[in-house]
Design an enzyme around this catalytic site. Structure first.
Site, short mmCIF file in Angstrom:
data_model
loop_
_atom_site.label_atom_id
_atom_site.label_comp_id
_atom_site.label_asym_id
_atom_site.label_seq_id
_atom_site.Cartn_x
_atom_site.Cartn_y
_atom_site.Cartn_z
N LYS A 1 0.81 -1.22 0.00
CA LYS A 1 0.00 0.00 0.00
C LYS A 1 0.85 1.27 0.00
CE LYS A 1 -4.39 -1.67 1.56
NZ LYS A 1 -5.57 -1.51 2.40
N LYS B 1 -4.97 -9.45 -6.61
CA LYS B 1 -6.15 -9.55 -5.75
C LYS B 1 -7.26 -8.61 -6.24
CE LYS B 1 -6.61 -7.40 -1.41
NZ LYS B 1 -7.95 -7.12 -0.96
N LYS C 1 -10.73 -2.95 -3.84
CA LYS C 1 -11.49 -1.70 -3.97
C LYS C 1 -10.67 -0.64 -4.66
CE LYS C 1 -13.52 -2.41 0.55
NZ LYS C 1 -13.13 -2.18 1.95
P1 ATP Z 1 -8.61 -2.07 0.72
O1 ATP Z 1 -8.06 -2.15 -0.68
O2 ATP Z 1 -9.08 -0.72 1.12
O3 ATP Z 1 -7.70 -2.73 1.76
P2 ATP Z 1 -10.16 -4.51 0.66
O4 ATP Z 1 -10.98 -4.87 -0.52
O5 ATP Z 1 -8.91 -5.28 0.92
O6 ATP Z 1 -9.94 -2.94 0.66
P3 ATP Z 1 -10.80 -4.69 3.47
O7 ATP Z 1 -11.83 -3.88 4.14
O8 ATP Z 1 -9.36 -4.38 3.69
O9 ATP Z 1 -11.13 -4.67 1.91
O10 ATP Z 1 -11.04 -6.22 3.83
C1 ATP Z 1 -12.28 -6.72 4.30
C2 ATP Z 1 -12.25 -8.22 4.28
O11 ATP Z 1 -12.33 -8.67 2.93
C3 ATP Z 1 -10.98 -8.83 4.86
O12 ATP Z 1 -11.33 -9.99 5.62
C4 ATP Z 1 -10.18 -9.22 3.67
O13 ATP Z 1 -9.30 -10.29 3.92
C5 ATP Z 1 -11.28 -9.62 2.70
N1 ATP Z 1 -10.86 -9.49 1.30
C6 ATP Z 1 -10.46 -8.35 0.68
N2 ATP Z 1 -10.17 -8.58 -0.60
C7 ATP Z 1 -10.39 -9.91 -0.80
C8 ATP Z 1 -10.28 -10.77 -1.94
N3 ATP Z 1 -9.88 -10.30 -3.12
N4 ATP Z 1 -10.60 -12.07 -1.78
C9 ATP Z 1 -11.02 -12.56 -0.60
N5 ATP Z 1 -11.14 -11.81 0.51
C10 ATP Z 1 -10.84 -10.50 0.41
MG MG Z 2 -7.63 -4.74 2.57
#
Ligand code: ATP
Ligand code: MG
Length: 344
Positions: free
Chosen positions: A114, A206, A209
């Site tokens: 990040k 991955k 968002k």
């Molecule tokens: P950011 O990019 O802001 O970190 P994010 O999509 O990773 O956003 P988080 O809020 O950090 O979302 O994570 C929320 C939950 O979703 C966590 O348990 C994380 O492990 C899970 N998660 C995030 N992305 C994935 C993915 N691509 N596949 C499976 N689980 C995910």
């Molecule tokens: Mg995350």
């Protein structure tokens, strides 16, 4: 020492929730409600580790809350709240900043990803993110944490922090009548065919968002047409689908789509390949569109209704925060005694 079994997990209000959040985390949150007391948190303190527009953040907080409820989390039986309303998270995080070692945090891959190349310009909060996450979990002395695969390293750090606290303060923990260990070592729950959902444009990245391309992810707010278009355009390779799971090795895009199908259908990759193996991607993709629309459509509709009712969402968060604070307050009092602070 046996601890009361309790589930904690959080989701950041940092933008559109996507299929990765849903399959990797929220689906599990829903299932666990049957067997545990659960606490589900909209982690707004984590969100501001990178810049958030103050005009947008409240909307994002309410949207994640609406998603929790629309997916089937019951905020009456369990606890749903936003992190900033329970100050004990930040308070315990400070204590943990003094327990965790620099060397431990330096190994965290999420910070490296990040912060990117301009590390000097990343916020101190982004670096300390994992100690706040440990506090989120341990302020409730939670024993089980459902997360996606990307959070595994942070969970291990939470366990290391719990263990070091228990060791460093062992004598004081005992003297205050808390037995041998004060914090449980929280267990990650990372299971099933979609613990790491990948980008639809690149099977080695991955789904996230923060990806600039909206085509890379399916958002929980996407309608049926958007879902259909994104799945049809998803990157694939020219080979037909294999009949067995080992045929997915070195085919990240195929592996990802099969995993998504399996998770949405509540089955496993082998069963999906049993049905679609040998066939063309186009046939499989049509079936995946139908399944994704059938599963996500009702959630999408319910989310729309809920976000339109901000007073209701805010009342859920207020009620959840009050109940969470009772538990967090008890832990924090004990921690102050154990550390040796004088309190009222
Ligand atoms: P950011 O990019 O802001 O970190 P994010 O999509 O990773 O956003 P988080 O809020 O950090 O979302 O994570 C929320 C939950 O979703 C966590 O348990 C994380 O492990 C899970 N998660 C995030 N992305 C994935 C993915 N691509 N596949 C499976 N689980 C995910
Ligand atoms: Mg995350």
């Amino acid at each position: 020492m046996t601890f009361k079994q309790r589930v904690f997990s959080g989701v950041q209000p940092t933008g559109n929730l996507h299929l990765g959040n849903y399959l990797g985390a929220i689906v599990k949150f829903v299932e666990l409600q049957n067997n545990y007391d659960c606490i589900y948190c909209v982690v707004d303190l984590h969100a501001i580790t990178v810049w958030q527009d103050p005009a947008e953040l409240p909307k994002a907080i309410r949207e994640v809350t609406a998603a929790f409820i629309a997916c089937g989390i019951d905020p009456k039986k369990h606890i749903v709240f936003n992190q900033s309303q329970v100050a004990e998270h930040a308070e315990l995080a400070w204590v943990f900043n003094c327990v965790a070692r620099l060397g431990w945090l330096n190994r965290m891959t999420q910070f490296k990803e990040k912060a990117g190349k301009d590390r000097e310009n990343a916020s101190v909060g982004l670096y300390a993110y994992p100690t706040l996450m440990a506090a989120d979990i341990l302020v409730y002395r939670a024993t089980h944490v459902p997360v996606g695969e990307d959070q595994k390293q942070h969970l291990e750090l939470s366990r290391d922090i719990a263990q070091k606290f228990n060791n460093d303060f062992g004598k004081s923990i005992h003297a205050h009548g808390y037995g041998e260990t004060f914090f449980p070592l929280p267990e990650p729950l990372i299971q099933g065919p979609a613990t790491r959902v990948m980008s639809l444009r690149d099977g080695t990245k991955k789904m996230s968002k923060s990806d600039a391309s909206d085509q890379s992810r399916i958002n929980l707010t996407d309608d049926a047409d958007a879902i259909a278009l994104k799945v049809r355009r998803a990157k694939t390779d020219p080979e037909p689908l294999p009949g067995e799971e080992k045929g997915l090795a070195h085919r990240p895009e195929a592996d990802n789509l099969v995993g998504i199908y399996a998770a949405l259908a509540g089955t496993n990759k082998a069963a999906v390949l049993g049905q679609f193996g040998g066939g063309q991607f186009s046939t499989f993709k049509s079936a995946l569109v139908d399944l994704a629309v059938a599963k996500l459509g009702p959630i999408n509709a319910e989310m729309k209704k809920l976000v339109a009712d901000a007073p209701y969402i805010d009342s859920v968060l207020a009620d959840g925060s009050a109940r969470a604070q009772v538990l967090a307050g008890e832990t924090m009092k004990a921690v102050k005694d154990i550390v040796g602070f004088v309190r009222r």
